[in-house]
Design a protein around this motif. Sequence first.
Motif, short mmCIF file in Angstrom:
data_model
loop_
_atom_site.label_atom_id
_atom_site.label_comp_id
_atom_site.label_asym_id
_atom_site.label_seq_id
_atom_site.Cartn_x
_atom_site.Cartn_y
_atom_site.Cartn_z
N ALA A 612 16.81 -3.82 45.19
CA ALA A 612 17.90 -3.20 44.43
C ALA A 612 17.64 -3.39 42.94
CB ALA A 612 19.25 -3.81 44.81
N GLY A 613 18.04 -2.41 42.14
CA GLY A 613 17.92 -2.49 40.70
C GLY A 613 19.27 -2.68 40.04
N MET A 614 19.25 -2.99 38.75
CA MET A 614 20.50 -3.17 38.01
C MET A 614 20.29 -2.92 36.53
SD MET A 614 19.99 -6.04 35.98
CE MET A 614 21.67 -6.17 35.47
N TRP A 615 21.41 -2.64 35.84
CA TRP A 615 21.47 -2.67 34.39
C TRP A 615 22.82 -3.20 34.00
CZ3 TRP A 615 22.51 2.53 31.48
CH2 TRP A 615 23.49 3.28 32.15
N TYR A 616 22.91 -3.76 32.81
CA TYR A 616 24.18 -4.35 32.40
C TYR A 616 24.26 -4.38 30.88
CZ TYR A 616 28.28 -7.36 32.41
OH TYR A 616 29.55 -7.86 32.24
N ALA A 785 14.85 -8.92 48.48
CA ALA A 785 15.36 -9.92 49.42
C ALA A 785 14.63 -9.79 50.75
CB ALA A 785 16.86 -9.72 49.64
N GLU A 786 14.24 -10.94 51.29
CA GLU A 786 13.64 -10.99 52.62
C GLU A 786 14.60 -11.76 53.52
OE1 GLU A 786 9.43 -12.14 52.57
OE2 GLU A 786 9.50 -11.88 50.38
N VAL A 787 14.99 -11.15 54.63
CA VAL A 787 16.00 -11.76 55.49
C VAL A 787 15.52 -11.82 56.94
CG1 VAL A 787 17.83 -10.84 54.02
CG2 VAL A 787 17.25 -9.66 56.14
N ARG A 788 16.16 -12.72 57.67
CA ARG A 788 15.98 -12.83 59.12
C ARG A 788 17.36 -12.72 59.74
NH1 ARG A 788 16.15 -17.61 62.08
NH2 ARG A 788 15.94 -18.77 60.11
N VAL A 789 17.51 -11.89 60.77
CA VAL A 789 18.81 -11.64 61.38
C VAL A 789 18.77 -12.06 62.84
CG1 VAL A 789 20.58 -9.93 61.92
CG2 VAL A 789 19.21 -9.70 59.83
N ARG A 800 13.87 -15.42 51.27
CA ARG A 800 13.26 -15.44 49.95
C ARG A 800 13.92 -14.39 49.07
NH1 ARG A 800 8.35 -14.58 51.38
NH2 ARG A 800 7.62 -16.72 51.40
N LEU A 801 14.09 -14.72 47.80
CA LEU A 801 14.55 -13.76 46.79
C LEU A 801 13.53 -13.73 45.66
CD1 LEU A 801 18.35 -14.70 46.57
CD2 LEU A 801 17.43 -12.56 47.45
N ILE A 802 13.09 -12.55 45.30
CA ILE A 802 12.18 -12.39 44.18
C ILE A 802 12.91 -11.58 43.13
CG2 ILE A 802 9.93 -11.53 43.43
CD1 ILE A 802 9.01 -11.97 46.36
N CYS A 803 13.06 -12.15 41.96
CA CYS A 803 13.97 -11.61 40.96
C CYS A 803 13.20 -11.32 39.66
CB CYS A 803 15.09 -12.61 40.67
SG CYS A 803 15.94 -13.21 42.16
N ALA A 888 20.53 -5.93 47.48
CA ALA A 888 19.20 -6.16 48.04
C ALA A 888 19.29 -6.79 49.41
CB ALA A 888 18.37 -7.04 47.10
N ILE A 889 20.23 -7.73 49.59
CA ILE A 889 20.42 -8.36 50.90
C ILE A 889 20.94 -7.34 51.91
CG2 ILE A 889 21.82 -10.06 52.15
CD1 ILE A 889 21.63 -11.84 49.62
N LEU A 890 21.89 -6.51 51.51
CA LEU A 890 22.42 -5.50 52.44
C LEU A 890 21.33 -4.51 52.84
CD1 LEU A 890 25.99 -4.64 51.11
CD2 LEU A 890 25.22 -6.55 52.51
N ASN A 891 20.50 -4.12 51.90
CA ASN A 891 19.40 -3.21 52.23
C ASN A 891 18.40 -3.87 53.17
OD1 ASN A 891 20.36 -1.00 50.81
ND2 ASN A 891 19.29 -1.54 48.92
N ALA A 892 18.21 -5.18 53.00
CA ALA A 892 17.32 -5.89 53.92
C ALA A 892 17.92 -5.99 55.31
CB ALA A 892 17.02 -7.28 53.36
N ILE A 893 19.23 -6.15 55.41
CA ILE A 893 19.90 -6.18 56.72
C ILE A 893 19.72 -4.84 57.42
CG2 ILE A 893 22.13 -6.34 57.88
CD1 ILE A 893 22.98 -8.33 55.68
N ARG A 894 19.92 -3.77 56.70
CA ARG A 894 19.73 -2.44 57.28
C ARG A 894 18.28 -2.24 57.71
NH1 ARG A 894 18.23 2.46 54.79
NH2 ARG A 894 18.73 4.29 56.06
N ASP A 895 17.35 -2.72 56.88
CA ASP A 895 15.94 -2.60 57.22
C ASP A 895 15.62 -3.35 58.51
OD1 ASP A 895 13.18 -1.81 56.48
OD2 ASP A 895 12.87 -3.96 56.24
N ALA A 896 16.30 -4.49 58.70
CA ALA A 896 16.05 -5.30 59.88
C ALA A 896 16.70 -4.74 61.13
CB ALA A 896 16.54 -6.73 59.64
#
Length: 923
Positions: A612-616, A785-789, A800-803, A888-896
Amino acid sequence: MTDPVPVSFTVNGRAVSVPVEPMRRLTEVLREQLGLTGTKVGCDAGDCGACTVLLDGAPVCACMVPAGRLEGADVETVEGLAGPDGSSSALQESFLRHGAAQCGICTPGMLMTATALLRETPHPGAAEVIDALGGVLCRCTGYRKIITAVMRANDPVPLAETPAAGGAVGARVDRLDGRPKVLGSDVFGADAWPADALRVRVLRSPHHRARFRFGDLDAFTAAHPGLVRVLTAADVPGRNLFGVIPALADQPVFAEGEARYRGEAVAAVVGEDAAVRHLDLESLPVTWEPLDPLLDPEAARAEGAPLVHAGRPGNVLARGLVRRGDVDGALSDPDPDVVTVAGTSSTGFVEHAPIEPESGFAQRVGDRIEIVACTQAPYMDRDDTAAILGLDPEAVRIIPTAVGGGFGTKLDLSVQPYVALAAWITGQPARLVYTRAESMAATTKRHPSRLSARVAARRSDGRLVGLDFSGMFDTGAYASWGPTVANRVPVHASGPYQVPHYRARSLAVHTNGPPSGAFRGFGVPQSAVLQETLLDELADALGRDRLDFRILNALEAGRPTVTGQVFAQGVGIRRCLEALREDWTRARAEVAAANARAEAEGRPERRGVGVAGMWYGCGNTSLPNPSTIRVGLTADGRVRLHQGAVDIGQGSNTVVAQICADALGLPLACVALVGADTDRTPDAGKTSASRQTFVTGKAAVLAGRALRDRILLRLNAPPDAALALDGTVLRAGERSLDLATLAGEADAHGLVLAAEETFDPPTAPLDENGQGEPYAAFGWGAHLAEVRVDLDLGRVYVERLICAHDVGRAVNPTLIEGQVEGGASQGLGLALMERYVPGLTEDLHGYLIPTAGDMPEVVTRLIEDPDLHGPYGAKGIGEQVLIPTAPAILNAIRDATGVVVRDLPVTPDRLRAALRAPLETPA
């Protein structure tokens, strides 16, 4: 109340005997009777671990130990870790060097827990440290630097960096205010007050909405020895209202006749310590008449909804709009090349949960009032308190203490009006410390949201065509920062991408919920969840790689944002996304292999990776946002930096000093900090919206350079002359001046040569379509984000989170990494576990925040794309880091799993229900 009895025990090797009430907490004995305030109190329930001490060698929560158990015991506190000469221990030095202390409120508990571990295991591994520290909560650091500091405590401690003149910016210098934090000597709001201070407790509504009336309060006071006064709205000498936006100041100090949310203040009792401490507040003569509350924001915006806020039409507080191009035409284009996806998302109340509850004291000094308290906004506090007391602002002095975490909640007044009123009316100092339940019930929350959006792109070239966004935000019973959220969200809901046709509408509505306020991101984290998850779906619908799709559409210098603003430089989002490419490729391959193995072996586990990307925008939205800095030289040869920006753990005390030292041209070691105090330091603005490094830092550059120019002029030295201080002798190249000879020229601040400068970022108002220049600079970033479900349990493990973040210039990389790790921790909590329910989650047992065991490895990648306006090119970082973590976590959940989840938090029961839903849907 039980009569005190003498108890003898040992504290830090010293025998003591003190009279104690047998059921009084060990924390109270240590702090209030022995003066050992290094032991902190965060919850009084054994949930946070901040009060951890060693009892007969074992770590315990001191708040759960009754004083009656202390006879013959051996107690060790953080004050006992230092050497006889006051020098810090190896563990404390490791914490300092590795940046493990941010705000510092949990640091003593962490240190004591780690001490017990290191005595048994001198060189523990990460898993052992995580297991040992699991009972101590931290809201700032993300735990990773704490874990490293403990693991390396018995290794040789690296030498501290001591940069030469001109080399402070970019150096990993130790936090300048860090040593008191690791020694336990830093003074927080609950750590010091005059011995004769009265205690204040606030009576709050137990109902979401209720009318009330008081009985005979004078008779009640007279019937309770030790009580001095019961304060109500009738005792407020000035305006019984406060609020962060003067035109919308609507929250009463004390409710009058009707309480509009559970936790609203209606009265305060003031009296001697024991009398107030033991008083049952429910015994006050108050009669309640509960009313039907309005808690549904959908109903709140409906026509004819019952009012929760007098004097305002309906329950709509504020609206926001940004519109560019023809979004209706773009999204209704029948061209088969245009692909559109749509969706909704929601979030609930989220609690800031700083480990330090709100606290402070006030005392009357002649015709002035002085307030010493934890705050993020001293000058705002001064002005609001003056209005409440009916005084001129100059008659109020705010002295901020160290702040044990804020994240936005300590922007609003909390204890200040109550201690000020008590001290002003009684003439005695008055103190107040919120309980954890009181803090959670009474203070502001992240705005609940209900969002919807449609977004389209062309199949042929992958370019975004348009985005239509609508968001409703529950601002609760009072305004707080609701208008700010309503204005900021439409600017940001596009994400950091090129969107030619765009419409974003926002609505902030009143309910009988707790007031929603500032919270790290001002509504942008909520909108990013929807916008970034929809981009993943759109990339899949186009058949494009999800990261490549973002890179293709990323904003670039010279291209207009959705408000029509064009930046010629400092747009680092593409570089942030590119910095994730190698990890994206690796993680995709590892996920595919792991899932194939799990499927072959019949294990109910899947892995996924998301981005996921962001601006602020740094600072206020299209509003003035100045900071002022004063710096000068004293006759005794010191550089004094009058720096009024409150450091709430983010590191402004250190970063602003680094910036100023380099601008002046003297070593950082010469700089002495004069901290925030409305009598001593100019207004550096509130600590919020990622503005202190960017705005106050630039003011520090201007002030440092101005002082340098005055020195060179005074010594008739050339512009490139090197400055040096040798005792009281100031040198500029070959020329010198003994500052002691200028003692008679010192100004009111004790400075013999000084400069004061202000910086206000250039912005332009937004027009009726939201077009304009809302911010002088944006921060940019992207998280992977890398997740295990666990498919059976619905449990998500973030591995893991890479930021990657564009910070313009990394003034202090260690502090920036700490902000990234801490923001990622709060983003993880937002995604997976945090939801505040009034009356149900008013402690840190029912309201879950990430522990050391919940946090994954966090890898920080710093991008430096300098900004024209920033100090040495630097941009803000504090708010930004939270925004991309949850999507990023939600997108990783969907990916999984293939399941779309956008209603936060994604708790195991919610995810399990979503996983089962396809199986339960009829064919």
